[in-house]
Design a protein around this motif. Structure first.
Motif, short mmCIF file in Angstrom:
data_model
loop_
_atom_site.label_atom_id
_atom_site.label_comp_id
_atom_site.label_asym_id
_atom_site.label_seq_id
_atom_site.Cartn_x
_atom_site.Cartn_y
_atom_site.Cartn_z
N GLU A 130 22.14 41.65 69.71
CA GLU A 130 21.38 42.27 70.79
C GLU A 130 21.76 41.59 72.11
N VAL A 132 20.77 39.54 75.04
CA VAL A 132 19.72 38.62 75.46
C VAL A 132 20.26 37.74 76.57
N ASP A 136 16.69 32.92 78.70
CA ASP A 136 15.55 33.35 77.89
C ASP A 136 15.65 32.75 76.49
N ARG A 164 12.21 39.19 70.25
CA ARG A 164 12.17 40.66 70.24
C ARG A 164 11.78 41.19 71.62
N LEU A 165 10.79 40.56 72.24
CA LEU A 165 10.39 40.97 73.59
C LEU A 165 11.52 40.78 74.60
N ALA A 166 12.21 39.66 74.51
CA ALA A 166 13.32 39.39 75.44
C ALA A 166 14.44 40.41 75.26
N SER A 168 14.13 43.49 73.97
CA SER A 168 13.68 44.83 74.35
C SER A 168 13.55 44.99 75.86
N SER A 169 13.34 43.90 76.58
CA SER A 169 13.21 43.99 78.03
C SER A 169 14.55 44.19 78.72
N ARG A 170 15.65 44.03 77.98
CA ARG A 170 16.99 44.18 78.54
C ARG A 170 17.52 45.60 78.42
#
Length: 171
Positions: A130, A132, A136, A164-166, A168-170
């Motif tokens: 993913e 990232v 982060d 997962r949050l990091a 998904s924020s990308r």
């Protein structure tokens, strides 16, 4: 011979910290004569650095294996491997941070810490499947390693949620 010495030194510092073991304790842990110990590590500082260099290589191998031959993988897999390292090798926390805390004015120790952390995060980003941000991920990994002694598996669960949050924020 240097590997044998480094293994013993790393083990001694991990078990007893950086201020407690005497040079004789370190010599005994390395299972060599004092002359041989000083031949390969001519000062206590050199012994600390040798132990940390060895620790760095072991950690990278434990968490990443050989990244050149590794397919992309979920960041959670890397976090699981870091948690496994914490369970088996570093239940008291990061040895690099402990070394710097024991000698806060030692710039070479600070450089070793920075290099270690930077390489860990670069490798984690490189093998992640993913997108990232490296900073982060450094915060997430550092949070996991620093919280591990107190929170154990709960620290891992939180690190995975944050990863997962990091990711998904990308998007």
């Amino acid at each position: 011979m240097t590997t044998k010495i480094a293994v013993g030194l790393e083990r001694a510092f991990a078990a007893r910290g950086f201020s407690e073991p005497s040079v004789e304790d370190l010599r005994e842990a390395a299972s060599v004569s004092l002359r041989t110990l000083y031949k390969y590590a001519p000062s206590r500082d050199a012994m600390v650095h040798m132990a940390l260099e060895h620790r760095h290589r072991r950690y990278i191998n434990h968490v990443f294996g050989d990244p050149k031959y590794q397919a992309a993988q979920p960041i959670e897999t890397t976090l699981d491997r870091i948690a496994n390292w914490m369970k088996t090798e570093a239940s008291h926390g990061c040895l690099f941070h402990a070394a710097v805390a024991s000698a806060p004015d030692d710039q070479e120790l600070r450089r070793l810490l920075e290099r270690h952390k930077s390489e860990v995060c670069s490798l984690a980003v490189a093998i992640s499947d993913e997108t990232v941000i490296e900073t982060d991920l450094m915060i997430i990994i550092e949070g996991l390693t620093q919280a591990w002694p107190l929170c154990k598996d709960a620290a891992l669960a939180s690190a995975k949620r944050l990863a997962r949050l990091a990711a998904s924020s990308r998007i």
